[in-house]
Design an enzyme around this catalytic site. Structure first.
Site, PDB file in Angstrom:
ATOM      1  CE  LYS A 195      -2.533  10.701   3.117  1.00  0.00           C
ATOM      2  NZ  LYS A 195      -3.199   9.801   2.148  1.00  0.00           N
ATOM      3  CG  HIS A 202      -1.966  -0.998   1.228  1.00  0.00           C
ATOM      4  ND1 HIS A 202      -3.233  -0.797   0.743  1.00  0.00           N
ATOM      5  CD2 HIS A 202      -1.935  -2.279   1.647  1.00  0.00           C
ATOM      6  CE1 HIS A 202      -3.952  -1.903   0.889  1.00  0.00           C
ATOM      7  NE2 HIS A 202      -3.173  -2.821   1.433  1.00  0.00           N
ATOM      8  CB  THR A 216     -10.280   4.695  -1.018  1.00  0.00           C
ATOM      9  OG1 THR A 216      -9.776   5.078   0.256  1.00  0.00           O
ATOM     10  CG2 THR A 216      -9.581   3.443  -1.495  1.00  0.00           C
ATOM     11  CE  LYS A 267      -6.623  13.738   0.156  1.00  0.00           C
ATOM     12  NZ  LYS A 267      -6.893  12.454  -0.493  1.00  0.00           N
ATOM     13  NE  ARG A 268      -3.738  10.165  10.013  1.00  0.00           N
ATOM     14  CZ  ARG A 268      -3.277   9.235  10.839  1.00  0.00           C
ATOM     15  NH1 ARG A 268      -3.939   8.106  10.985  1.00  0.00           N
ATOM     16  NH2 ARG A 268      -2.178   9.427  11.546  1.00  0.00           N
ATOM     17  CE  LYS A 295     -14.022   5.657   0.981  1.00  0.00           C
ATOM     18  NZ  LYS A 295     -12.989   5.692   2.044  1.00  0.00           N
TER      19      LYS A 295
HETATM   20  C1  26W Z   1       3.871   0.801  10.038  1.00  0.00           C
HETATM   21  C2  26W Z   1       3.185   2.086   9.936  1.00  0.00           C
HETATM   22  C3  26W Z   1       2.262   2.143   8.778  1.00  0.00           C
HETATM   23  C4  26W Z   1       0.915   2.162   9.011  1.00  0.00           C
HETATM   24  C5  26W Z   1       0.042   2.201   7.969  1.00  0.00           C
HETATM   25  C6  26W Z   1       2.749   2.146   7.500  1.00  0.00           C
HETATM   26  C7  26W Z   1       1.879   2.186   6.450  1.00  0.00           C
HETATM   27  C8  26W Z   1       0.532   2.209   6.679  1.00  0.00           C
HETATM   28  C9  26W Z   1      -0.456   2.187   5.530  1.00  0.00           C
HETATM   29  C10 26W Z   1       0.141   1.482   4.346  1.00  0.00           C
HETATM   30  C11 26W Z   1      -0.922   3.520   5.178  1.00  0.00           C
HETATM   31  C12 26W Z   1      -2.145   3.527   4.299  1.00  0.00           C
HETATM   32  O1  26W Z   1      -3.255   3.534   4.769  1.00  0.00           O
HETATM   33  N1  26W Z   1      -1.944   3.574   2.986  1.00  0.00           N
HETATM   34  C13 26W Z   1      -3.018   3.878   2.094  1.00  0.00           C
HETATM   35  O2  26W Z   1      -3.667   2.700   1.667  1.00  0.00           O
HETATM   36  C14 26W Z   1      -4.800   3.011   0.875  1.00  0.00           C
HETATM   37  C15 26W Z   1      -5.496   1.710   0.553  1.00  0.00           C
HETATM   38  O3  26W Z   1      -4.755   0.982  -0.353  1.00  0.00           O
HETATM   39  C16 26W Z   1      -4.409   3.776  -0.371  1.00  0.00           C
HETATM   40  O4  26W Z   1      -5.570   4.146  -1.046  1.00  0.00           O
HETATM   41  C17 26W Z   1      -3.613   5.017   0.002  1.00  0.00           C
HETATM   42  O5  26W Z   1      -3.119   5.638  -1.161  1.00  0.00           O
HETATM   43  C18 26W Z   1      -2.464   4.639   0.914  1.00  0.00           C
HETATM   44  O6  26W Z   1      -1.786   5.794   1.380  1.00  0.00           O
END
Ligand code: 26W
Length: 837
Positions: free
Chosen positions: A569, A372, A671, A563-564, A675
């Site tokens: 971003k 992701h 995503t 979004k976050r 939406k």
């Molecule tokens: C270990 C810390 C950590 C926690 C969460 C590292 C990475 C993450 C996730 C990968 C972050 C995340 O939510 N990524 C998002 O995933 C979505 C679903 O696929 C994508 O639509 C977003 O672009 C992506 O940033």
């Protein structure tokens, strides 16, 4: 606008069509009395919410039992979606809709003078996730159930989910989330299925028996119990009810009995508490890997519980694990559950005595890995010494996997040390680290990215050596969203209008929206389409007024950036544009400007200082503009605190413009972009993630797309990007930057935003704000111009809705099922026993 009455499908009809409002009412009142122990007169709002939820859950349980029985009887192949996050949001309203019971529930509650919508609003969000990755997992569960796939979610039942965000003088403050305070009516605890999980300890090597291999045993470990809580996942319009199983950590039974017996009762209880910390809190960071010991244990806890549970279920039907991969697929939602590779191997090797080669075949065939993110700071790496302490046996297995893997690489690419260094599961250095992405890739038969561009970059830039070795392993699975939550439930006005025009097929087949296209040419339809949007904007404006005492103009253009909070971003790019607009107004106070309301929603990771300062910055800009009489009625900036699923459900239907402005190449998919477009917002987006595919689908005439492409960004990084040159060339941008440095938005605290200025001008502008500013500002001008002609705007928005079919999570899940899981739908035919009164 007519209320949407979904025609119940025949299947739903069979089971629930004959539940009358009176029968439901009786069940509701029974729960008030027998589950909550109250007379109706004394029942609180939460008592009523809980009782209605329990009454609905009872109906779902009938089908859940039938579903599980069907899977067992038919020996169905199952998929397990392993995820550290499930951002479920509220459940009541969606579950009622999925069961086709909305009219019945409304009628039943009406008899007591209760409003269904109001009751729904008392439900706390299940915020067990950070953002996109967690919400994607929730959408996928909805699609799995609706498409009748035998699918299970496995996650952690965090006592405290995503923190609540408050603002104190414009600064983010984190408050604990307490979603379980009044209990969770949806969950069913299963103490009888509790599983033991071992951590810490050491490996003792034992002499081989006869000619056998040397053996080792894991000793001196500590034991934790994983207690499962099941939440029913109700398919829409079908009998299928799947299960989301969330694990809660408890001290193992008989925990440290020795300590109890020695009389140190207090210490024993303290140690018991330690076990419970494992599922206490969700780590609130997106896209940064902090390398904390507790997080490693959480990840292992999820994996150990889930693998043991899947294996147990398999062995109920089968004699061995030899056909495990034919009957089970495990999908890893990012690398967070990548320890499943080592854990499944450990089961096969140590608990089932399967030889290494066969164990490895089974493991690789069963696992799939979804990536992701490409951001280097997000890639999980665990220090070897830490892993050795926490999971000694797993480290041993990982080393063995690595040795065998690197041997095979050397055979195929002799004398290529650089390649070996790059693909190794263990990174050399002062402190060796285990690379979880490499472990997940080597241990899975399928690896996928989440949008086409991202999947391409994954192969080309992140792991080219793996893509070269195993091209067939890599694929793209573009993300999707469930239209049941993100249109039918959250936007009843638009849902009803669409259904009136083209029927309700789109609820289970989003491609059917295509039939809406001709309506985009009918002025009468566009008027109604606009009226729905207007009503949604008024609904949101009312909420903002009630919650925050801020009056926003529902006639203004609602420009939404939710979004976050992360620098990539580029909420900051949005802020720079707002400042530019402000200056234009100051220069020409009598000018004719299209009024805009800029709506932000974003949580920053608590330790991410720049992100928190950007929140403060946006809030400060908002204050300065709100105080300026020249601005009145033209620009309003509102940062809504505590952005979460239920707030998104209010914001998304009310948006005119959707900000998707990440630096190209950085946002894996997005995503929220889907939406918002599905709800008739036009996208203001860069060539990034799924924006590219959205642009393809809706057509370049119906989207605002701007900025440098990923390849150009890469080239600038390579050849040296000099942000100040971009500023020098652009007078408006220069003035924006100067105003930040001069403290225009921090009256009384001059240097407050110096770091923001420096990050842009002196520290290299890592995310290319300045390079994209001009094309962004120009695109925004085009959006304003277009908004003056509401009918043309509405036509484009309606075409967006009509062309978003591809972005249903139903499409994504079908692709995963066919191309990765080899999974077929297993319809649940047997009519469940009628619920008894
Ligand atoms: C270990 C810390 C950590 C926690 C969460 C590292 C990475 C993450 C996730 C990968 C972050 C995340 O939510 N990524 C998002 O995933 C979505 C679903 O696929 C994508 O639509 C977003 O672009 C992506 O940033």
């Amino acid at each position: 606008m007519k209320e949407l009455r979904m025609k119940p499908t025949t299947a739903a009809h069979k089971l629930n069509g004959d539940i009358t409002a009176d029968a439901l009412l009786a069940r509701f009142q029974d729960h008030i009395k027998y589950s909550r122990g109250k007379h109706f007169a004394g029942a609180t709002d939460f008592d009523k919410l809980a009782s209605l939820s329990r009454a609905i859950r009872d109906l779902a349980v009938e089908r859940m039992l039938a579903t599980q029985q069907t899977y067992y009887d038919r020996d169905a192949k199952r998929v397990y979606y392993l995820s550290m996050e499930f951002l479920m949001g509220r459940l009541l309203s969606n579950n009622v809709i999925s069961l086709g019971l909305r009219p019945v529930v409304e009628k039943a509650l009406g008899k007591l003078g209760l409003s269904f919508e109001q009751l729904c609003n008392y439900e706390p969000d299940a915020g067990l996730g950070n953002g996109g990755l967690g919400r994607l997992a929730a959408c996928y569960l909805d699609s799995l159930a609706t498409l009748e796939y035998p699918g299970y979610g496995y996650g952690i039942r965090y006592r405290h989910g995503m923190f609540r965000q408050e603002f104190d003088n414009g600064w983010q403050m984190e408050r604990p989330d307490d979603w379980l305070k009044f209990g969770n009516p949806w969950e069913i605890i299963r103490p009888e299925d509790a599983v033991p999980v071992l951590v810490y300890g050491r490996i003792e090597n034992l002499p081989a028996i006869g000619d056998g291999p040397p053996r080792s045993v894991w000793v001196d470990w500590q034991m934790i119990d994983g207690v499962p809580y099941d939440i029913p996942i109700i398919g829409c319009g079908v009998n299928t009810v799947n299960i989301l199983r969330l694990w809660s950590a408890r001290a193992a039974e008989g925990f440290r009995l020795d300590v109890f017996n020695q009389g140190d009762y207090v210490r024993a209880i303290q140690e018991k508490n330690w076990a419970e910390t494992i599922s206490k809190v969700l780590y609130p960071s997106e896209n940064t890997h902090a390398g904390k010991e507790l997080r490693l244990i959480q990840e292992y806890f999820l994996v150990a519980c889930s693998v043991r549970d899947a294996v147990r279920r398999h062995l109920k039907k089968h004699e061995s694990l030899d056909n495990f991969a034919e009957k089970n697929a495990l999908q890893l939602n990012d690398t967070h559950p990548a320890l499943a590779v080592a854990e499944l191997m450990r089961h096969l090797l140590d608990e089932q005595d399967v030889p290494w080669e066969r164990s490895w075949e089974i493991t690789v065939a069963a696992l799939g890995y979804t990536n992701h993110t490409l951001l280097p700071e997000a890639l999980e790496k665990w220090p070897v010494p830490l892993m050795e302490r926490v999971l000694p046996r797993h480290l041993q297995i990982i080393y063995e996997i690595n040795d065998r893997f690197l041997d095979s690489v050397r055979l195929r690419y002799p004398n290529d040390d650089e390649r070996i260094r790059r693909v190794s599961l263990v990174e050399e250095g002062e402190v060796k680290q285990v690379r979880m992405a490499n472990l997940a890739i080597v241990g899975s038969h399928a690896v996928n990215g989440v949008a086409q561009l991202h999947s391409d970059l994954l192969k080309a830039n992140l792991v080219p050596e793996f893509a070269q070795m195993w091209p067939e392993r890599f694929s793209n699975k573009t993300n999707g969203i469930t239209q049941r939550r993100w249109l039918l439930a959250c936007n009843p006005g638009l849902a009803a209008l669409i259904t009136e025009c083209i029927g309700d097929k789109w609820v289970r087949d989003l491609d059917a929206l295509r039939k809406l296209e001709p309506f985009a040419e009918k002025p009468e339809f566009l008027q109604r389409f606009l009226a729905v949007k207007q009503a949604n904007k008024q609904r949101l404006a009312a909420l903002i007024g009630e919650r925050h005492g801020i009056a926003v103009d529902p006639q203004s253009l609602f420009d939404v950036h939710v979004k976050r909070l992360h620098e990539y971003k580029r909420q900051l790019l949005n802020a720079l544009h707002i400042i530019a607009l402000y200056h234009r107004i100051k220069d020409n106070p009598a000018g004719d400007f299209v009024p805009r309301t800029f709506l932000f929603g974003a949580k920053a990771a608590p330790g991410y200082h720049m992100a928190k300062r950007i929140i403060k910055f946006v809030n400060s800009i908002g204050e300065v503009l709100a105080r300026d009489p020249d601005v009145r009625g033209r620009v309003r900036v509102v940062f809504l605190p505590d952005y979460c699923v239920s707030l998104a459900e209010m914001i998304v239907p009310a948006a005119d413009l959707s900000e998707q402005i990440s630096t190209a190449g950085k946002e894996a998919s997005g995503t929220g972009n889907m939406k918002l477009a599905l709800n008739g917002a036009l996208t203001m987006g860069t060539w990034d993630g799924a924006n590219i595919e959205i642009a393809e689908a809706v057509g370049l005439d119906n989207i605002f797309i701007f900025g440098h492409r990923a390849g150009q960004i890469e080239a600038m990084s390579r050849d040296g990007y000099r942000p100040h040159e971009w500023a020098e060339r652009d007078a408006e941008l220069r003035r924006v930057l100067a105003s930040i440095r001069q403290g225009e938005f921090s009256p009384g605290a001059p240097g407050l935003f110096d770091d923001i200025h420096r990050a842009l001008v002196e520290w290299g502008d890592t995310y290319f704000h300045l390079a994209d500013f001009r094309s962004y500002a120009d695109s925004q001008q085009r959006a304003s111009d277009l908004f003056r002609d509401r009918t043309t705007w509405a036509r484009k928005a309606a075409l967006n809705v009509a062309r978003m079919g591809r972005f249903s999570s139903d499409r994504s899940i079908r692709e995963y099922a066919r191309e990765i899981w080899n999974l077929r739908p297993v319809p649940v035919k047997v009519a469940a026993a009628k619920p008894t009164m």
